[in-house]
Design a protein around this motif. Structure first.
Motif, PDB file in Angstrom:
ATOM      1  N   GLY A   1      -3.433   4.768   8.243  1.00 48.29           N
ATOM      2  CA  GLY A   1      -3.231   4.819   9.689  1.00 48.29           C
ATOM      3  C   GLY A   1      -1.615   4.008  10.205  1.00 48.29           C
ATOM      4  N   VAL A   2      -0.633   3.695   9.353  1.00 50.76           N
ATOM      5  CA  VAL A   2       0.526   3.165   9.801  1.00 50.76           C
ATOM      6  C   VAL A   2       0.951   3.791  11.113  1.00 50.76           C
ATOM      7  CG1 VAL A   2       2.839   2.482   9.125  1.00 50.76           C
ATOM      8  CG2 VAL A   2       0.746   2.114   7.619  1.00 50.76           C
ATOM      9  N   GLY A   3       1.042   5.271  10.893  1.00 46.64           N
ATOM     10  CA  GLY A   3       1.375   5.743  12.171  1.00 46.64           C
ATOM     11  C   GLY A   3       2.831   6.372  11.967  1.00 46.64           C
ATOM     12  N   PHE A   4       3.530   5.844  11.015  1.00 46.67           N
ATOM     13  CA  PHE A   4       5.001   6.534  10.658  1.00 46.67           C
ATOM     14  C   PHE A   4       5.040   6.841   9.178  1.00 46.67           C
ATOM     15  CE2 PHE A   4       9.264   5.820   9.639  1.00 46.67           C
ATOM     16  CZ  PHE A   4       9.648   7.055   9.925  1.00 46.67           C
ATOM     17  N   ALA A   5       5.284   7.834   8.559  1.00 45.59           N
ATOM     18  CA  ALA A   5       5.637   8.303   7.204  1.00 45.59           C
ATOM     19  C   ALA A   5       4.493   7.599   6.209  1.00 45.59           C
ATOM     20  CB  ALA A   5       6.988   7.658   6.932  1.00 45.59           C
ATOM     21  N   ASP A   6       3.488   7.910   6.743  1.00 43.74           N
ATOM     22  CA  ASP A   6       2.086   7.518   5.977  1.00 43.74           C
ATOM     23  C   ASP A   6       2.121   8.116   4.395  1.00 43.74           C
ATOM     24  OD1 ASP A   6      -0.128   5.500   7.088  1.00 43.74           O
ATOM     25  OD2 ASP A   6       0.614   6.850   9.040  1.00 43.74           O
ATOM     26  N   GLU A   7       2.574   9.624   4.345  1.00 38.11           N
ATOM     27  CA  GLU A   7       2.333   9.964   3.124  1.00 38.11           C
ATOM     28  C   GLU A   7       3.503   9.552   2.103  1.00 38.11           C
ATOM     29  OE1 GLU A   7       2.759  14.146   0.986  1.00 38.11           O
ATOM     30  OE2 GLU A   7       1.644  14.082   3.073  1.00 38.11           O
ATOM     31  N   GLU A   8       4.725   9.208   2.722  1.00 41.24           N
ATOM     32  CA  GLU A   8       5.769   8.618   2.066  1.00 41.24           C
ATOM     33  C   GLU A   8       5.611   6.983   1.537  1.00 41.24           C
ATOM     34  OE1 GLU A   8      10.244   9.164   2.721  1.00 41.24           O
ATOM     35  OE2 GLU A   8       9.582  10.143   4.455  1.00 41.24           O
ATOM     36  N   LEU A   9       5.025   6.505   2.546  1.00 39.70           N
ATOM     37  CA  LEU A   9       4.723   4.950   1.979  1.00 39.70           C
ATOM     38  C   LEU A   9       3.671   5.067   0.999  1.00 39.70           C
ATOM     39  CD1 LEU A   9       4.315   3.454   5.601  1.00 39.70           C
ATOM     40  CD2 LEU A   9       5.886   2.633   3.980  1.00 39.70           C
ATOM     41  N   PHE A  10       2.565   5.917   1.124  1.00 37.01           N
ATOM     42  CA  PHE A  10       1.659   6.116   0.051  1.00 37.01           C
ATOM     43  C   PHE A  10       1.996   6.163  -1.294  1.00 37.01           C
ATOM     44  CE2 PHE A  10      -1.463   8.440  -2.389  1.00 37.01           C
ATOM     45  CZ  PHE A  10      -2.660   7.667  -2.313  1.00 37.01           C
ATOM     46  N   LEU A  11       3.260   7.036  -1.480  1.00 38.17           N
ATOM     47  CA  LEU A  11       3.805   7.707  -2.556  1.00 38.17           C
ATOM     48  C   LEU A  11       4.948   6.695  -3.152  1.00 38.17           C
ATOM     49  CD1 LEU A  11       4.068  11.451  -1.911  1.00 38.17           C
ATOM     50  CD2 LEU A  11       2.213  10.312  -3.415  1.00 38.17           C
ATOM     51  N   ARG A  12       5.662   6.117  -2.087  1.00 43.17           N
ATOM     52  CA  ARG A  12       6.846   5.386  -2.658  1.00 43.17           C
ATOM     53  C   ARG A  12       6.720   3.756  -2.870  1.00 43.17           C
ATOM     54  NH1 ARG A  12      11.263   7.194   1.350  1.00 43.17           N
ATOM     55  NH2 ARG A  12      12.604   5.552   0.248  1.00 43.17           N
ATOM     56  N   LEU A  13       5.619   3.028  -2.359  1.00 41.39           N
ATOM     57  CA  LEU A  13       5.460   1.844  -2.220  1.00 41.39           C
ATOM     58  C   LEU A  13       4.946   1.407  -3.781  1.00 41.39           C
ATOM     59  CD1 LEU A  13       3.710   0.687   0.973  1.00 41.39           C
ATOM     60  CD2 LEU A  13       5.993  -0.022   0.190  1.00 41.39           C
ATOM     61  N   PRO A  14       3.853   1.971  -4.226  1.00 44.70           N
ATOM     62  CA  PRO A  14       3.593   1.558  -5.788  1.00 44.70           C
ATOM     63  C   PRO A  14       4.662   1.867  -6.610  1.00 44.70           C
ATOM     64  CG  PRO A  14       2.419   3.627  -5.095  1.00 44.70           C
ATOM     65  CD  PRO A  14       3.128   3.247  -3.848  1.00 44.70           C
ATOM     66  N   GLN A  15       5.792   2.841  -6.568  1.00 38.79           N
ATOM     67  CA  GLN A  15       6.767   3.183  -7.188  1.00 38.79           C
ATOM     68  C   GLN A  15       7.659   2.003  -7.180  1.00 38.79           C
ATOM     69  OE1 GLN A  15       7.613   7.097  -6.101  1.00 38.79           O
ATOM     70  NE2 GLN A  15       5.974   8.009  -7.481  1.00 38.79           N
ATOM     71  N   ALA A  16       8.091   1.415  -5.890  1.00 33.84           N
ATOM     72  CA  ALA A  16       8.967   0.371  -5.693  1.00 33.84           C
ATOM     73  C   ALA A  16       8.542  -0.766  -6.179  1.00 33.84           C
ATOM     74  CB  ALA A  16       9.282   0.451  -3.968  1.00 33.84           C
ATOM     75  N   ALA A  17       7.114  -1.132  -6.080  1.00 33.38           N
ATOM     76  CA  ALA A  17       6.804  -2.534  -6.599  1.00 33.38           C
ATOM     77  C   ALA A  17       7.135  -2.748  -8.042  1.00 33.38           C
ATOM     78  CB  ALA A  17       5.231  -2.378  -6.444  1.00 33.38           C
TER      79      ALA A  17
ATOM     80  N   ASP B   1      -4.311   7.147  -8.252  1.00 37.21           N
ATOM     81  CA  ASP B   1      -4.245   6.387  -9.464  1.00 37.21           C
ATOM     82  C   ASP B   1      -2.895   5.523  -9.573  1.00 37.21           C
ATOM     83  OD1 ASP B   1      -2.553   8.589  -9.773  1.00 37.21           O
ATOM     84  OD2 ASP B   1      -3.002   8.935 -11.879  1.00 37.21           O
ATOM     85  N   LEU B   2      -1.811   5.725  -8.501  1.00 33.61           N
ATOM     86  CA  LEU B   2      -0.876   4.880  -8.440  1.00 33.61           C
ATOM     87  C   LEU B   2      -1.296   3.370  -8.221  1.00 33.61           C
ATOM     88  CD1 LEU B   2       1.659   7.082  -6.457  1.00 33.61           C
ATOM     89  CD2 LEU B   2       1.800   6.579  -9.022  1.00 33.61           C
ATOM     90  N   TYR B   3      -2.533   3.433  -7.241  1.00 31.87           N
ATOM     91  CA  TYR B   3      -2.827   2.088  -6.877  1.00 31.87           C
ATOM     92  C   TYR B   3      -3.872   1.659  -7.983  1.00 31.87           C
ATOM     93  CZ  TYR B   3      -0.443   3.193  -2.566  1.00 31.87           C
ATOM     94  OH  TYR B   3       0.533   3.418  -1.695  1.00 31.87           O
ATOM     95  N   ASP B   4      -3.893   0.070  -7.879  1.00 32.35           N
ATOM     96  CA  ASP B   4      -4.795  -0.567  -8.973  1.00 32.35           C
ATOM     97  C   ASP B   4      -6.304  -0.751  -8.440  1.00 32.35           C
ATOM     98  OD1 ASP B   4      -2.904  -1.456 -10.959  1.00 32.35           O
ATOM     99  OD2 ASP B   4      -2.130  -2.562  -9.299  1.00 32.35           O
ATOM    100  N   LEU B   5      -6.343  -0.588  -6.938  1.00 28.11           N
ATOM    101  CA  LEU B   5      -7.407  -1.104  -6.139  1.00 28.11           C
ATOM    102  C   LEU B   5      -7.327  -0.407  -4.777  1.00 28.11           C
ATOM    103  CD1 LEU B   5      -9.811  -3.037  -6.184  1.00 28.11           C
ATOM    104  CD2 LEU B   5      -8.280  -4.929  -5.310  1.00 28.11           C
ATOM    105  N   VAL B   6      -8.769  -0.101  -4.376  1.00 30.86           N
ATOM    106  CA  VAL B   6      -8.831   0.442  -2.703  1.00 30.86           C
ATOM    107  C   VAL B   6      -9.825  -0.797  -2.058  1.00 30.86           C
ATOM    108  CG1 VAL B   6      -9.951   1.902  -1.429  1.00 30.86           C
ATOM    109  CG2 VAL B   6      -8.761   2.840  -3.350  1.00 30.86           C
ATOM    110  N   LEU B   7      -9.324  -1.190  -1.111  1.00 33.25           N
ATOM    111  CA  LEU B   7     -10.145  -2.248  -0.363  1.00 33.25           C
ATOM    112  C   LEU B   7     -10.426  -1.454   0.998  1.00 33.25           C
ATOM    113  CD1 LEU B   7      -8.588  -5.411  -0.946  1.00 33.25           C
ATOM    114  CD2 LEU B   7     -10.652  -4.658  -2.005  1.00 33.25           C
TER     115      LEU B   7
END
Length: 368
Positions: free
Chosen positions: A88-104, A137-143
């Motif tokens: 619920g970021v409120g802007f570009a949630d799907e992009e953030l979801f996909l791109r953040l773990p790839q940028a890390a 599966d791009l994420y190590d963990l869900v909290l």
């Protein structure tokens, strides 16, 4: 360790129920030595309705809702040891979801932190092609900030490697007893934004008792209610900033918590309002949901209502003395068992364990 946290807003609680959770947890993590950078988009007029200044325990980056700004803040994920994408970021949630773990960085811990798991899972379960089904599966963990076993099991079914609830709690520096404020004098107050999966329950648990108790005084706070027909004994407050929450909680004889439909169905989902009210020493009446006894003891630390008739009955027999006694016991309980300092220590242990696992994995990969 450095945390890059991408969420809705740290600075504003306007249409942002997660603000209290973010503030309490991240301030406590900062006290444990974490360097926190919080990234929030400038959307929904939140920056015009800030209720805290940028804190000294976190660096806050507010970015405009543009592709250029989005790419810039995503690139900064590479600087962090822990990268968190909140729901619920409120802007570009799907992009953030996909791109953040790839940028890390490869060795960084990637976390999806769901601050409204019942709603998120409802969306996923209604769509066979939801991005979370294909890319969790791009994420190590869900909290998550609530949900209990039903949420944990549902997340595992859609591919989470692990899912752990870190529940809402109390930040005693923000929510605490204060002197009553005549502005909020009432028999019962409810604070919550008008949302589709809560509105019918607000009608049943709040407006129906108001109709049945015409001599009692009711307060309705939160955004979105201005065009809702209300009984004459209900006073509308509109958005109530965080600085007024303590007074709103302690002044009425009792305050009401009403879960949204999805949270009530899942159970084990105490809203931030539960701990805000208890932290102020308020007498809390809550709708019934599974797991309440894990957080507050019914009849002693909280009053539980199955429907609007129960609310009206409780309010009719509740005295000022008994209400204050319940509030005192609730305050003692949350200070003992449910503070953000305790939740932060839980998160710290999780982060350290998973970071160690990730570092060992990356070293093995380098040797191979």
């Amino acid at each position: 360790m450095k945390i890059a946290f991408y969420g809705s807003s740290l600075l504003s609680s306007y249409w942002n129920g997660a603000a209290t959770y973010y503030r309490g947890l991240l301030r406590s993590l900062s006290a444990l030595g974490y360097e926190v950078t919080f990234y929030e988009p400038d959307v929904y007029d939140r920056q015009k309705n800030r209720d805290i200044d940028p804190p000294d325990w976190a660096r806050v980056i507010v970015y405009p809702p543009t592709e250029e700004a989005l790419s810039k803040v995503i690139a900064e994920a590479a600087l962090a040891d822990i990268v968190v994408k909140a729901s619920g970021v409120g802007f570009a949630d799907e992009e953030l979801f996909l791109r953040l773990p790839q940028a890390a960085r490869v060795e960084a811990l990637k976390v999806f932190w769901d601050v409204d798991a019942p709603a998120t899972l409802g969306e996923v379960q209604s769509s066979d092609d939801h991005p979370m089904r294909r890319h969790l599966d791009l994420y190590d963990l869900v909290l998550t900030y609530g949900g209990g076993d039903p949420v944990v099991e549902a997340y595992r079914e859609i591919g989470a490697r692990e899912c752990i609830p870190i529940y809402n709690a109390l930040d005693p520096e923000t929510h605490h007893p204060v002197e009553p404020d005549p502005r909020f004098a009432a028999d019962l107050a409810f604070l919550g934004n008008r949302l589709p999966d809560r509105e019918a329950r607000v009608g049943a648990f709040f407006l129906e008792p108001a109709l049945n108790l015409p001599e009692a005084r009711f307060l309705l706070g939160g955004s979105g209610w201005q065009d809702k027909p209300l009984p004459p004994n209900v006073r509308l407050l509109g958005h109530v900033p965080t600085r007024d929450h303590n007074a709103l909680n302690v002044t009425p004889k009792a305050v009401l918590n009403i879960s949204r439909d999805s949270m009530a169905r899942n159970g084990f989902s105490p809203a931030t309002r539960v701990f805000e009210a208890a932290g102020a020493g308020a007498c809390l009446i809550t709708d019934a949901w599974e797991g309440i006894e894990q957080f507050l003891k019914p009849d002693e630390e909280v009053l539980v209502a199955r429907d609007g008739r129960d609310v009206a009955e409780i309010l009719s027999r509740l005295t000022i003395d008994s209400a204050r006694s319940i509030g005192r016991r609730a305050l003692a309980r949350v200070l003992k068992d449910h503070t953000y300092e305790q939740r932060a220590r839980q998160a710290d242990l999780i982060f350290r364990a998973w970071r160690m696992h990730g570092l060992q994995k990356s070293r093995k990969g380098a040797v191979a």
